[in-house]
Design an enzyme around this catalytic site. Structure first.
Site, PDB file in Angstrom:
ATOM      1  N   GLU A 276      10.094   1.967  10.151  1.00  0.00           N
ATOM      2  CA  GLU A 276      11.108   2.945   9.732  1.00  0.00           C
ATOM      3  C   GLU A 276      10.420   4.296   9.790  1.00  0.00           C
ATOM      4  OE1 GLU A 276      14.162   2.173   8.943  1.00  0.00           O
ATOM      5  OE2 GLU A 276      14.040   0.027   8.573  1.00  0.00           O
TER       6      GLU A 276
ATOM      7  N   CYS B 208      13.878  10.986   5.382  1.00  0.00           N
ATOM      8  CA  CYS B 208      13.760  10.585   6.795  1.00  0.00           C
ATOM      9  C   CYS B 208      15.043  10.862   7.562  1.00  0.00           C
ATOM     10  CB  CYS B 208      13.423   9.103   6.864  1.00  0.00           C
ATOM     11  SG  CYS B 208      14.515   8.113   5.852  1.00  0.00           S
TER      12      CYS B 208
ATOM     13  N   SER C 157       5.468   8.207   9.050  1.00  0.00           N
ATOM     14  CA  SER C 157       5.638   9.095  10.205  1.00  0.00           C
ATOM     15  C   SER C 157       5.563   8.312  11.510  1.00  0.00           C
ATOM     16  CB  SER C 157       4.562  10.170  10.177  1.00  0.00           C
ATOM     17  OG  SER C 157       3.302   9.546  10.284  1.00  0.00           O
TER      18      SER C 157
ATOM     19  N   LYS D 144       0.872  -1.191   0.000  1.00  0.00           N
ATOM     20  CA  LYS D 144       0.000   0.000   0.000  1.00  0.00           C
ATOM     21  C   LYS D 144       0.897   1.225   0.000  1.00  0.00           C
ATOM     22  CE  LYS D 144      -1.959   3.042   1.971  1.00  0.00           C
ATOM     23  NZ  LYS D 144      -1.801   4.461   1.554  1.00  0.00           N
TER      24      LYS D 144
ATOM     25  N   GLU E 136      10.473  17.122  13.319  1.00  0.00           N
ATOM     26  CA  GLU E 136      10.842  16.854  11.929  1.00  0.00           C
ATOM     27  C   GLU E 136      10.039  17.780  11.003  1.00  0.00           C
ATOM     28  OE1 GLU E 136       9.351  13.177  10.155  1.00  0.00           O
ATOM     29  OE2 GLU E 136      11.340  12.836   9.317  1.00  0.00           O
TER      30      GLU E 136
HETATM   31  N1  LIG Z   1      12.995   5.756   8.414  1.00  0.00           N
HETATM   32  C1  LIG Z   1      12.899   5.694   7.103  1.00  0.00           C
HETATM   33  O1  LIG Z   1      13.585   4.936   6.426  1.00  0.00           O
HETATM   34  C2  LIG Z   1      11.907   6.580   6.388  1.00  0.00           C
HETATM   35  C3  LIG Z   1      11.943   6.643   4.999  1.00  0.00           C
HETATM   36  C4  LIG Z   1      11.030   7.479   4.352  1.00  0.00           C
HETATM   37  C5  LIG Z   1      10.108   8.235   5.098  1.00  0.00           C
HETATM   38  N2  LIG Z   1      10.104   8.156   6.438  1.00  0.00           N
HETATM   39  C6  LIG Z   1       9.171   8.985   7.242  1.00  0.00           C
HETATM   40  O2  LIG Z   1       7.915   9.058   6.597  1.00  0.00           O
HETATM   41  C7  LIG Z   1       7.241  10.277   6.918  1.00  0.00           C
HETATM   42  C8  LIG Z   1       6.693  10.913   5.674  1.00  0.00           C
HETATM   43  O3  LIG Z   1       5.944  10.028   4.979  1.00  0.00           O
HETATM   44  P1  LIG Z   1       4.344  10.093   4.971  1.00  0.00           P
HETATM   45  O4  LIG Z   1       3.873  11.496   5.176  1.00  0.00           O
HETATM   46  O5  LIG Z   1       3.898   9.340   3.770  1.00  0.00           O
HETATM   47  O6  LIG Z   1       3.987   9.304   6.291  1.00  0.00           O
HETATM   48  P2  LIG Z   1       2.534   8.863   6.775  1.00  0.00           P
HETATM   49  O7  LIG Z   1       2.733   8.197   8.088  1.00  0.00           O
HETATM   50  O8  LIG Z   1       1.557   9.950   6.670  1.00  0.00           O
HETATM   51  O9  LIG Z   1       2.093   7.790   5.671  1.00  0.00           O
HETATM   52  C9  LIG Z   1       2.864   6.643   5.392  1.00  0.00           C
HETATM   53  C10 LIG Z   1       1.951   5.555   4.850  1.00  0.00           C
HETATM   54  O10 LIG Z   1       1.041   5.162   5.874  1.00  0.00           O
HETATM   55  C11 LIG Z   1      -0.284   5.187   5.379  1.00  0.00           C
HETATM   56  N3  LIG Z   1      -1.185   5.443   6.510  1.00  0.00           N
HETATM   57  C12 LIG Z   1      -1.617   6.628   6.996  1.00  0.00           C
HETATM   58  N4  LIG Z   1      -2.459   6.428   8.035  1.00  0.00           N
HETATM   59  C13 LIG Z   1      -2.562   5.089   8.205  1.00  0.00           C
HETATM   60  C14 LIG Z   1      -3.265   4.259   9.129  1.00  0.00           C
HETATM   61  N5  LIG Z   1      -4.059   4.765  10.075  1.00  0.00           N
HETATM   62  N6  LIG Z   1      -3.109   2.921   9.028  1.00  0.00           N
HETATM   63  C15 LIG Z   1      -2.305   2.379   8.088  1.00  0.00           C
HETATM   64  N7  LIG Z   1      -1.632   3.116   7.168  1.00  0.00           N
HETATM   65  C16 LIG Z   1      -1.745   4.461   7.240  1.00  0.00           C
HETATM   66  C17 LIG Z   1      -0.258   6.281   4.334  1.00  0.00           C
HETATM   67  O11 LIG Z   1      -1.346   6.172   3.465  1.00  0.00           O
HETATM   68  C18 LIG Z   1       1.080   6.010   3.670  1.00  0.00           C
HETATM   69  O12 LIG Z   1       0.974   4.944   2.754  1.00  0.00           O
HETATM   70  C19 LIG Z   1       8.294  11.130   7.569  1.00  0.00           C
HETATM   71  O13 LIG Z   1       8.078  11.174   8.966  1.00  0.00           O
HETATM   72  C20 LIG Z   1       9.599  10.407   7.267  1.00  0.00           C
HETATM   73  O14 LIG Z   1      10.623  10.632   8.190  1.00  0.00           O
HETATM   74  C21 LIG Z   1      10.971   7.337   7.104  1.00  0.00           C
HETATM   75  C1  LIG Z   2      17.172   6.492   2.457  1.00  0.00           C
HETATM   76  N1  LIG Z   2      16.480   7.373   1.561  1.00  0.00           N
HETATM   77  C2  LIG Z   2      17.178   8.627   1.570  1.00  0.00           C
HETATM   78  C3  LIG Z   2      16.531   6.812   0.217  1.00  0.00           C
HETATM   79  C4  LIG Z   2      15.087   7.445   1.931  1.00  0.00           C
HETATM   80  C5  LIG Z   2      14.692   7.997   3.223  1.00  0.00           C
HETATM   81  O1  LIG Z   2      13.837   8.882   3.305  1.00  0.00           O
END
Ligand SMILES: NC(=O)c1ccc[n+]([C@@H]2O[C@H](COP(=O)([O-])OP(=O)(O)OC[C@H]3O[C@@H](n4cnc5c(N)ncnc54)[C@H](O)[C@@H]3O)[C@@H](O)[C@H]2O)c1
Ligand SMILES: C[N+](C)(C)CC=O
Length: 506
Positions: A262, A297, A241, A187, A396
């Protein structure tokens, strides 16, 4: 400027074919650089998740698992290599789709697609190697038992991914999950799903067995939550997130379902006064927080500068930041595109205005670039005069915004670096390598970069501590995420075990 690609109209990819979402709903796709609606994607709901999970479960169990889950790793490797080959064949098209869906510069999208293909190839090799690791004997201090270990796929896995690296973040999960023999429901984020749907088309083209990978697009609460709470999904791997990570962990806990998370970060980059080449350090600081518009991230969004170089460093940083080409991401040479959405644009602007109202100084940027009237563009922004209680230091942003603090001593730098609930990454730049090694040991994070920021290597573990989550992706650790370890123990003596007394024969 590259021409925008045609946007295919796709359904949900379930059981090896395409179907419209049960409730018939769709979500518009907006190009964040132009604000134009360029297409739409299906909006799945719990009804579609039921179908996708059923397809994944039956693919997992089909013919006693001999078609996929219990097929040799070498068999699965052929499919993964075939996917990689198709990605390479379509690289320009996929990169353009990613660009108009996410707003990232085209050159970055091309690099992402290279990484996607490399990740499928890497896990193809690990799938093959897995065959040789089965039946690994365990050395025991007795002779009557012999034990070996089997590594088995966990089952049906739910993979929920974010929008910042849409196909790459999905691949970090899909490739190892399939290599392990799991079947999956992916998803992706509703804000950028186009390339993930094209992955479905690629799976169809290469003849991946039906149901091995199912792709469901839609809103988090409608399409993600039912995956997390589904009783027939055996594991959830989530990137996104910290707030959503908590919701997912709570749902999974009801079934004692394993999760790997993650999550977000607020990573530090510490720069010492012994650096001979200031520009080299400045470029890494920029790469650490302006690459992908800072929507990374692991962005090193807290910059810690030694007091002796702070002024000189900031002067150069501003000069370099002024020199970044900010444009439509399809334009040649673009190095800063738009952020993903209006919502993200407004969130970032709010972070900047709160920093200002809390007393910080916007040294550079903070606004929409003057030459770009449309699109969700924000200038690279450098904020000084920051205190550790300010929101800009603690939370963040996920945008091209660096906040800066000055330190006097190494111990003060370490204390500031660790002053966060997050623990994903951190970096140190110094010409004294012993100092770098010392600091690498004491930064509380899953990743430390020395004299750079952000290199991401498919062979090395990726993941965080504290509120950045747990579990590791990439490398052999990424494969272990999707494997269950089974011990098989055999009693191998002819005699009775001898604990109970044998009754006398009548
Ligand atoms: N640690 C890592 O490797 C890494 C990599 C990329 C992004 N991120 C983090 O991701 C965040 C940004 O991404 P985002 O805005 O898409 O995050 P988000 O948490 O809003 O969404 C991530 C995914 O979760 C889904 N989602 C949302 N609510 C949900 C629920 N209640 N149940 C199940 N799924 C749900 C979303 O549709 C999406 O597919 C940032 O905080 C970033 O740091 C972390
Ligand atoms: C690791 N990287 C930079 C590809 C994705 C994290 O957001």
């Amino acid at each position: 400027m590259a021409a925008p690609p045609a946007i295919p109209r796709r359904g949900l990819f379930i059981g090896g074919g395409w179907r419209e979402p049960t409730l018939g709903r769709r979500i518009p796709v907006i190009n964040p650089a132009t604000e134009d609606t360029i297409g739409d994607i299906p909006a799945a709901t719990a009804e579609d998740v039921e179908l996708a999970v059923a397809a994944a479960r039956s693919a997992f169990l089909l013919d006693g698992g001999s078609r996929w889950a219990r097929a040799s790793g070498a068999t699965r490797a052929k499919y993964l290599n075939a996917i990689a080959a198709k990605i390479k064949e379509k690289i320009s098209y996929l990169a353009l789709l990613e660009t108009v869906d996410s707003g990232k510069p085209k050159d970055e999208a091309v690099a992402d697609m290279d990484d996607v293909a490399a990740c499928f190839e890497y896990y193809a090799a690990l799938a093959e190697a897995l065959d040789g690791k089965q039946h690994a004997p365990i050395s025991l201090p007795m002779e009557e038992f012999k034990t070996y270990v089997l590594k088995e796929p966990i089952g049906v896995v739910g993979l929920i991914t974010p929008w910042n690296y849409p196909l790459l973040m999905a691949t970090w999960k899909v490739a190892p999950a399939l290599a392990a023999g799991c079947t999956a429901v992916l998803k992706p984020s509703e804000l950028a799903s186009l390339t993930c749907l094209e992955l479905g088309a690629i799976c169809e083209e290469i003849g991946l067995p039906s149901g091995v990978l199912n792709i469901i697009t839609g809103l988090g609460p409608d399409a993600g939550a039912p995956i997390a709470s589904h009783p027939h999904v055996d594991k959830i791997a989530f990137t996104g997130s910290t707030a959503t990570g908590k919701t997912i962990m709570t749902a999974a806990a009801q079934m004692v379902k394993p999760v790997s998370l993650e999550l977000g970060g607020k990573s530090p980059l510490v720069i010492f006064d012994d650096v001979a080449d200031i520009d080299k350090a400045v470029e890494w600081a920029m790469f650490g927080c302006f690459f992908n518009g800072g929507q990374v991230c692991s962005a090193t969004s807290r910059l810690l500068l030694h007091e002796k170089i702070a002024e000189r460093f900031l002067d150069r940083l501003v000069e370099w930041a002024k020199n970044i080409k900010i444009s439509d991401p399809l334009e040649e040479g673009c190095r800063l595109g738009s952020v993903i959405s209006k919502g993200q644009y407004e969130k970032i602007k709010k972070f900047i205005s709160t920093a200002r109202s809390e007393g910080a100084t916007i040294l550079h940027g903070g606004d929409r670039p003057k030459n770009l009237g449309k699109g969700f563009f924000i200038e690279p922004t450098i904020i000084t005069g920051v205190s550790t209680s300010m929101q800009i230091w603690r939370e963040e942003v996920f945008g091209p915004v660096i906040c800066v603090k000055v330190f006097k001593t190494e111990s003060e730098a370490v204390e500031l670096a660790n002053d966060t609930h997050y623990g994903l990454a951190g970096g140190v730049i110094s010409d004294d390598l012993e100092r770098c090694e010392r600091i690498a040991k004491v930064i509380h994070s899953g990743i430390v970069w020395i004299n750079c920021s952000q290199p991401t290597l498919v062979q090395a573990p990726w993941g965080g501590n504290k509120r950045s989550g747990f579990g590791r992706e990439l490398g052999e650790w990424g494969l272990e995420n999707y494997l269950s370890v089974k011990q098989v123990t055999r009693y191998c003596k002819d005699e009775l075990y001898g604990w109970y007394q044998r009754p006398s024969k009548l």
